[in-house]
Design an enzyme around this catalytic site. Structure first.
Site, mmCIF file in Angstrom:
data_model
loop_
_atom_site.group_PDB
_atom_site.id
_atom_site.type_symbol
_atom_site.label_atom_id
_atom_site.label_comp_id
_atom_site.label_asym_id
_atom_site.label_seq_id
_atom_site.Cartn_x
_atom_site.Cartn_y
_atom_site.Cartn_z
ATOM 1 N N CYS A 1 0.864 -1.253 -0.603
ATOM 2 C CA CYS A 1 0.009 0.031 0.056
ATOM 3 C C CYS A 1 0.951 1.269 0.093
ATOM 4 O O CYS A 1 1.559 1.081 -1.046
ATOM 5 C CB CYS A 1 -1.422 -0.267 1.057
ATOM 6 S SG CYS A 1 -2.739 1.494 1.083
ATOM 7 N N HIS B 1 -4.082 -5.308 0.919
ATOM 8 C CA HIS B 1 -3.198 -5.907 2.103
ATOM 9 C C HIS B 1 -3.423 -7.606 2.017
ATOM 10 O O HIS B 1 -3.914 -7.817 2.763
ATOM 11 C CB HIS B 1 -3.889 -4.780 2.835
ATOM 12 C CG HIS B 1 -3.525 -3.613 2.891
ATOM 13 N ND1 HIS B 1 -2.433 -2.916 4.144
ATOM 14 C CD2 HIS B 1 -4.348 -2.487 2.771
ATOM 15 C CE1 HIS B 1 -2.186 -1.581 3.825
ATOM 16 N NE2 HIS B 1 -3.426 -1.464 3.544
ATOM 17 N N GLU C 1 -1.856 -9.051 3.492
ATOM 18 C CA GLU C 1 -1.399 -9.930 5.350
ATOM 19 C C GLU C 1 -2.390 -9.670 6.049
ATOM 20 O O GLU C 1 -3.145 -11.062 6.030
ATOM 21 C CB GLU C 1 -0.675 -8.889 5.595
ATOM 22 C CG GLU C 1 -1.962 -7.126 6.420
ATOM 23 C CD GLU C 1 -1.399 -6.109 4.849
ATOM 24 O OE1 GLU C 1 -0.642 -6.597 3.916
ATOM 25 O OE2 GLU C 1 -1.268 -4.979 5.182
#
Ligand code: GLN
Length: 543
Positions: free
Chosen positions: A388, A514, A516
């Site tokens: 990001c 993102h 994650e």
């Protein structure tokens, strides 16, 4: 079936209630039950989106774009049920809904009160999670805060009412407490007794106690707790300190038969337990050999929770690559100093890193330190992963150092830059409210062939989550591409750039989304996995 388990905490905060609730979820899923997880947060913010990482840690984002408490990240890593806006309830949302209804005249002139209107709204939101989903068996509701807090009272009262209304075999209370050690070796049960008393004052008798303790509680201590707290001795469990990983906690509870006791209390027929995935994950954990050092360069380095999902995803990637990931947390702010020696800070002084990750973030502080870091990693061919803001940093660095646009920047940081290579979309320019107005949640990314991102996912259609306002500016797309930067993925129809990669570099990848948030210990995010794999190669070549 629709059963409810209310998980509350006592004595003090930070006992790992989220992990305990998640582990419980994992165990019940292992028993073949369909589990949903709900978090109740007693703050007045409508969601976590506007809260600073200093206050609250990471903001976890769901597919449908809710900006939630980081405990939803725990739920996502331990359990498999869907998570959406409905799974995160805050006092702010509850009051907002009740006050709106009052303004619309929907209470027909009655006095609007905490009981029953606020508690009814809480109960409706909890039961809505099951109504949406006819296959649901159990909802685990974690109540944030500590019993005794003024803020938690309406949530505990709603839990009390639900336990009363559903009957004890359909709704149970699991209470997490602390057994501290005093004078070196003596374990003290008194705080737990007081905490259970506080629950009883709220009208809730805990069915199960999970005691955080330095080591497994002995039989005698468990019996004493049971006697003082009105619970069965076999319903007192220990969450002892473990040296391995939080992902072992489901197995720690399994070995104490927590799931069996819960099934019995809820009147669910005992069924075969399948925790193969968790056992094999622990085998992988014990088989990891060697270390890769990943430098995380951001601005909230002193706060472990600020990049929680990123740290967890790196650990998952280590499991997938058979290597232990050591985190080297580097504050980007001192790197901004013109005299700061990047090579020295990043490359030596015991910090030798095998890879650099620049995570998401907002605001100007530390940005130029991140740009310097990207330049260092690009030139030194050090594996680099930009997430990001980290991708935006790669774009700014490329523009400044390859295209020689010295003032290139994101319009988030410099509104007067003549080269705003990262900028706002038109639709974002008129936004005045900060809450929930970014590009949020799941969307499709199309990867280009022969790119690292394509290799990682092994497919061209990828679905990941976003949380940002600024974008790679399309005005500069051609010049960026012509100068050699790889534009490796786009939104469908090539509308927006989603991924950039450095050419002639072992692994330099930046993504606007993102990854994650979707990483799990038993299924690492493909990009994190390949990043750590590249760091492992870099480390082997370096030594
Ligand atoms: N501040 C940047 C933006 O809003 C990046 C956000 C992020 O990293 N999550 O676009």
């Amino acid at each position: 079936m629709n059963k409810y388990i209310f998980v509350s905490g006592g004595v003090c905060s930070s006992l790992g209630k989220g992990v305990a609730a998640s582990s419980l979820g994992a165990l019940l899923e292992g028993r073949g039950l369909n589990v949903r997880m709900v978090k109740c947060d007693p703050y007045l913010n409508v969601d976590a989106g506007t809260m600073s990482p200093y206050q609250h840690g990471e903001v976890y984002v769901t597919d449908d774009g809710a900006e939630t408490d980081l405990d939803l990240g725990n739920y996502a890593r331990f359990t498999t049920g869907p998570l959406s806006r409905a799974n995160s309830i805050t006092t702010g949302q509850v009051y907002d809904a009740v006050i709106r209804k009052e303004r619309e005249g929907r209470y027909l002139g009655r006095t609007v009160q905490v009981i029953p209107h606020i508690t009814d709204e809480i109960k409706n939101r909890i039961t809505a999670v099951t109504k949406e989903d006819p296959d649901n068996d159990v909802v685990i509701v974690e109540i944030g805060g500590t019993v005794g807090d003024i803020e938690s009272i309406p949530f505990l009262e709603a839990a009390r009412q639900m336990i009363h209304e559903c009957g004890r075999s359909n709704a149970i209370s699991v209470h997490l407490t602390l057994i501290p050690e005093v004078a070196g070796s003596e374990l003290k049960t008194k705080p737990t007794q007081h905490s259970v008393k506080a629950m009883q004052e709220m009208g809730i008798q805990p069915d199960i106690l999970i005691c955080r303790a330095p080591a497994m509680l002995e039989e005698g201590t468990r019996k004493k707790i049971a006697q003082f707290c009105n619970v069965d001795p076999e319903a007192v469990f220990t969450s002892y300190n473990i040296a391995t990983t939080i992902y072992e906690i489901p197995l720690v509870f399994f070995n104490q038969k927590l799931d069996l006791v819960i099934l019995k209390k809820m009147g669910v027929e005992s069924r075969h337990a399948n925790l193969k995935a968790w056992f094999s994950m622990m085998e992988k954990f014990h088989a990891m050999s060697g270390v890769v050092r990943i430098g995380i360069v951001g601005k909230y380095m002193e706060l472990h929770d600020a990049y929680k999902s990123v740290y967890e995803a790196l650990f998952h990637a280590g499991l997938a690559c058979g290597v232990k990931v050591e985190l080297v947390k580097i504050d980007s702010t001192p790197l901004e100093d013109a005299a700061a020696d990047t090579a020295k800070i990043l490359g030596s002084e015991g910090r030798n890193v095998d890879g650099i990750l620049v995570p998401g973030g907002f605001g100007q502080r530390g940005i130029n330190g991140m740009v310097k870091t990207a330049a260092w990693a690009r030139a030194g061919k050090v594996p680099f992963f930009g997430i990001c803001l980290g991708m935006q940093i790669m774009v700014i660095e490329w523009a400044r150092n390859v295209l020689h646009w010295d003032d290139a920047d994101s319009s988030e940081f410099d509104q007067d830059s003549r080269h705003p290579v990262v900028s706002l979309l038109e639709e974002q320019e008129s936004v005045v409210n900060y809450g929930g107005t970014m590009r949020l949640g799941k969307s499709e990314t199309v990867t280009e062939p022969d790119t690292k991102i394509h290799a990682a996912y092994g497919e061209s259609r990828v679905f990941e989550r976003h949380r940002h306002r600024y974008e790679f500016s399309n005005k500069y797309r051609d010049e960026m591409k012509a100068s050699g930067l790889t534009l490796a993925a786009f939104t469908p129809g090539h509308t927006l750039v989603e991924c950039v990669e450095w050419p002639d570099h072992p692994w330099g990848v930046g993504v606007q989304f993102h990854p994650e948030f979707k990483s799990k210990p038993i299924a690492a995010s493909p990009l994190f996995r390949d990043f750590v794999a590249a760091a492992k190669v870099f480390s082997a070549e370096r030594s």
